[in-house]
Design a protein around this motif. Sequence first.
Motif, mmCIF file in Angstrom:
data_model
loop_
_atom_site.group_PDB
_atom_site.id
_atom_site.type_symbol
_atom_site.label_atom_id
_atom_site.label_comp_id
_atom_site.label_asym_id
_atom_site.label_seq_id
_atom_site.Cartn_x
_atom_site.Cartn_y
_atom_site.Cartn_z
ATOM 1 N N LYS A 161 22.233 -5.490 17.048
ATOM 2 C CA LYS A 161 21.964 -6.896 17.389
ATOM 3 C C LYS A 161 23.087 -7.473 18.240
ATOM 4 C CE LYS A 161 19.500 -7.972 13.137
ATOM 5 N NZ LYS A 161 19.665 -8.764 11.914
ATOM 6 N N VAL A 162 24.328 -7.135 17.868
ATOM 7 C CA VAL A 162 25.486 -7.637 18.619
ATOM 8 C C VAL A 162 25.441 -7.114 20.052
ATOM 9 C CG1 VAL A 162 27.994 -7.454 18.840
ATOM 10 C CG2 VAL A 162 26.987 -7.971 16.620
ATOM 11 N N LEU A 163 25.220 -5.799 20.186
ATOM 12 C CA LEU A 163 25.212 -5.203 21.529
ATOM 13 C C LEU A 163 24.060 -5.750 22.366
ATOM 14 C CD1 LEU A 163 26.274 -1.498 20.814
ATOM 15 C CD2 LEU A 163 27.672 -3.392 21.671
ATOM 16 N N GLN A 194 27.888 -13.333 32.093
ATOM 17 C CA GLN A 194 29.274 -12.888 32.146
ATOM 18 C C GLN A 194 30.265 -14.047 32.278
ATOM 19 O OE1 GLN A 194 30.226 -9.319 32.365
ATOM 20 N NE2 GLN A 194 28.209 -9.255 31.417
ATOM 21 N N VAL A 251 26.880 -19.872 25.912
ATOM 22 C CA VAL A 251 27.339 -18.864 24.975
ATOM 23 C C VAL A 251 27.455 -19.403 23.551
ATOM 24 C CG1 VAL A 251 29.639 -17.970 24.406
ATOM 25 C CG2 VAL A 251 28.460 -17.228 26.486
ATOM 26 N N ASN A 254 31.166 -2.966 28.052
ATOM 27 C CA ASN A 254 30.355 -2.844 26.840
ATOM 28 C C ASN A 254 30.778 -1.655 25.983
ATOM 29 O OD1 ASN A 254 28.881 -5.112 27.381
ATOM 30 N ND2 ASN A 254 27.193 -4.022 28.370
ATOM 31 N N ASN A 276 24.476 -19.842 21.181
ATOM 32 C CA ASN A 276 23.638 -18.700 20.789
ATOM 33 C C ASN A 276 23.633 -18.361 19.296
ATOM 34 O OD1 ASN A 276 21.819 -17.752 22.522
ATOM 35 N ND2 ASN A 276 23.030 -16.043 23.307
ATOM 36 N N PRO A 277 24.782 -18.347 18.630
ATOM 37 C CA PRO A 277 24.727 -17.981 17.210
ATOM 38 C C PRO A 277 23.775 -18.837 16.386
ATOM 39 C CG PRO A 277 26.964 -17.932 18.012
ATOM 40 C CD PRO A 277 26.122 -18.489 19.124
ATOM 41 N N TYR A 286 33.395 -11.473 21.726
ATOM 42 C CA TYR A 286 33.026 -11.101 23.094
ATOM 43 C C TYR A 286 33.160 -12.290 24.038
ATOM 44 C CZ TYR A 286 30.100 -9.346 26.914
ATOM 45 O OH TYR A 286 29.623 -8.956 28.124
ATOM 46 N N ARG A 287 32.696 -13.442 23.558
ATOM 47 C CA ARG A 287 32.660 -14.613 24.444
ATOM 48 C C ARG A 287 34.019 -15.271 24.622
ATOM 49 N NH1 ARG A 287 26.832 -16.077 21.960
ATOM 50 N NH2 ARG A 287 25.742 -14.699 23.393
ATOM 51 N N ALA A 300 22.802 -8.743 22.047
ATOM 52 C CA ALA A 300 23.169 -10.125 22.387
ATOM 53 C C ALA A 300 24.151 -10.160 23.555
ATOM 54 C CB ALA A 300 23.756 -10.816 21.166
ATOM 55 N N ILE A 301 25.144 -9.252 23.543
ATOM 56 C CA ILE A 301 26.175 -9.323 24.591
ATOM 57 C C ILE A 301 25.707 -8.687 25.890
ATOM 58 C CG2 ILE A 301 28.048 -9.418 22.909
ATOM 59 C CD1 ILE A 301 28.665 -6.480 23.775
ATOM 60 N N THR A 302 24.816 -7.710 25.810
ATOM 61 C CA THR A 302 24.321 -7.084 27.033
ATOM 62 C C THR A 302 23.509 -8.085 27.842
ATOM 63 O OG1 THR A 302 24.170 -5.046 25.790
ATOM 64 C CG2 THR A 302 23.147 -5.053 27.946
ATOM 65 N N GLN A 309 15.894 -16.480 12.423
ATOM 66 C CA GLN A 309 15.728 -15.903 11.100
ATOM 67 C C GLN A 309 14.958 -16.847 10.185
ATOM 68 O OE1 GLN A 309 19.725 -14.924 10.264
ATOM 69 N NE2 GLN A 309 19.519 -12.825 11.011
ATOM 70 N N TYR A 348 33.796 -2.615 17.871
ATOM 71 C CA TYR A 348 32.946 -2.812 16.689
ATOM 72 C C TYR A 348 33.157 -1.674 15.699
ATOM 73 C CZ TYR A 348 28.969 -3.842 13.713
ATOM 74 O OH TYR A 348 28.195 -4.135 12.634
ATOM 75 N N VAL A 360 23.465 -4.546 12.424
ATOM 76 C CA VAL A 360 24.275 -5.636 12.988
ATOM 77 C C VAL A 360 24.821 -5.221 14.356
ATOM 78 C CG1 VAL A 360 26.362 -7.032 12.699
ATOM 79 C CG2 VAL A 360 24.862 -6.644 10.738
ATOM 80 N N LYS A 361 25.310 -3.966 14.444
ATOM 81 C CA LYS A 361 25.905 -3.525 15.721
ATOM 82 C C LYS A 361 24.860 -3.602 16.846
ATOM 83 C CE LYS A 361 28.456 0.060 18.095
ATOM 84 N NZ LYS A 361 28.866 1.468 18.175
ATOM 85 N N ILE A 410 20.292 -17.635 16.702
ATOM 86 C CA ILE A 410 19.980 -16.451 15.889
ATOM 87 C C ILE A 410 19.564 -16.876 14.493
ATOM 88 C CG2 ILE A 410 20.990 -14.439 14.770
ATOM 89 C CD1 ILE A 410 22.812 -14.381 17.445
ATOM 90 N N ALA A 438 24.006 -11.264 27.622
ATOM 91 C CA ALA A 438 24.763 -12.514 27.743
ATOM 92 C C ALA A 438 25.297 -12.692 29.155
ATOM 93 C CB ALA A 438 25.924 -12.501 26.755
#
Lengths: 272, 183
Positions: free
Chosen positions: A67-69, A77, A83, B22, A86-87, B63-64, A71-73, A94, B29, A64-65, A90, A75
Motif C-alpha cells: 500500500k505504501v509503495l 514528486q 500530499v 523508489n 492523502n493519509p 516519503y513526503r 501510494a508513493i509511486t 477504509q 521500509y 502495508v508495504k 486512506i 504520488a
Amino acid sequence: MNIKEYIASGIIEAYVLGLASQPERAEFEQLCTQYPELVAARREFEEELEKHASEQAMQPPVGVKVKVLEAITGAPQDAPAPVSSNPPKIITMQNEKRGSSGLLRFVAAASVILLVVLTWFTYQSYKQNKDLENSNVALNEKLNSTQKILDAIVNETNVLKNPNTTVVNMVGTKVAPRSSANVYWDSTNNNVFLVVKNMPQLPSDKQYQLWALIDGKPTDLGVFDSKSDKVILKMKDTKKAQAFAITIEKQGGSPSPTLDSMQSLGKTLQSQ
Amino acid sequence: MGISTTYNTEQELVLALKRRDNQAFSTLYDNYAGALYSIIKQIITDNAELAGDVLQEVFINIYRKIDTYDQTKGRLFTWMLNIARNASIDTLRSKSYQNSQKNQELPDNVYKGTANQSVQLNVDNIGLKKVLEKLKPEHRVLVELAYFKGFTHEEIAEMMSIPLGTVKTRIRNALLQLREYLQ
C-alpha cells in the motif's frame, strides 16, 4: 556553561525522544554547533536507541508495504500540498469499505432469507398442486364408475319398463323348491335379461346355466352365479323360446343341460 | 539494524531518498518498518489494524517530508521514530479513537489518583515499555504520560498536582535511568 553537566542532565535523551520543549530544543541545537562532544553524545544515544528499537522490531502487518509503495509511486514528486491530505483519504476509504461490506453483508443475508422463503413457498405450491391433481384423478375415476353404474341402472330400468318385454316367472323345481328368478325377454330385439331373486350358493366349481327350450331342444343362454353385483344380468339373445330353464353345471357351462339338476323352469306365452 | 548493501552509509540512503528513489524507499521500509511498527504498537496497544494503518501513514509521510530531514539535527532513525510517535499519539487523541475508548480515558483516572494502576495495566512487554517497568512507579508514570501518551510537562504537572520543575527533573532522571537499562 559546563558542557559535561549539560550532557549528563538528561537533555540529550529528552531531545532525541522528542520530550524537550521548543526553547530547550533551540538551545540544544545551538550548543551542538559549538560543542562537537555534545553531538557525539547525542549520536551515541541515538545509536543505542536505534539498536534497541531494531532488537525490539515487530513483524508489520502484511500488505502495508504494498500500500505504501502504491501510494508513493502514484504520488506527485514536487507537490507537498496535496500530499498531506492523502493519509486521511486512506482512512476514509477504509470507512467506506466497512460501510459497504456492512451493506453487502445485509444484502447477502437478505438474499439468503428470501431464497429460503421462496423455496419453501415453491415447494408448498408444488405439493398443493400435486395433491389437487391426485384428488382430481380420484374424483374423476369415482365419477366415471358412478356414471357407469347409473347408466347400467337406467338401461336395466328401461328393459323392465319396456312394454315389449315379456316377463317369465321362473319357479323352483322339486330339487330346489326355493329357487326363483325372473327372465325378461324382449321379443322385438331378442334380448334376454335375468333377475336372480333367490338362488342357493354353489360350490366354486359350479355355475348356474340358463337354457331356452325351443321346440323341445335346450339352447344355451349363458352362465351366471348365485350372487352378482348386478341387478339384471344380460344373457344371450334368443328369437324363440317356449320355456326357460336353469340348471347347475360345471364352471363355464355345459353344451347340453344336466336335466336332473334343473333348478327352475318358466314357460313363455309361446308355449301356450 | 544494518542498511542494505546497496547503500553503504546512511548518507547515501538519505540522498537516494531525497531523489525519490523508489528502490531506496523499499529498502528503508524493509530495514525500519519492524522497529517503527513496534513503537506504534507500544502507543496504540489495543488495535493492531489501526496500528497497521498508522504505519502506512508514517511511511507515506516519511516519503513526503524527506526534504525536511536535517542530518545535522539527528540520525534518520531518530527523525522517523519521532514521526511514528507523533502519528501514533495523534491517532490516540483523534475523535474517532476517543469515541471507541470512552471507558479508558486516562486523565480521569489520573485525577482520581489511580494513575499507577492504569499505567501498569497499559504496559506491554515490548520495546521501551519493557524497560519502563524497571523504573520507580513515580518515574514510570511520568514517562508513560509524556512519551507514550504525549502529554506536555505542563499538562502532567496539572494532572498529578506536582510542580512543573519537579515533572521536568523527574522525567530527565527517568530518561537517564532508562538509558542505563537500554545498554
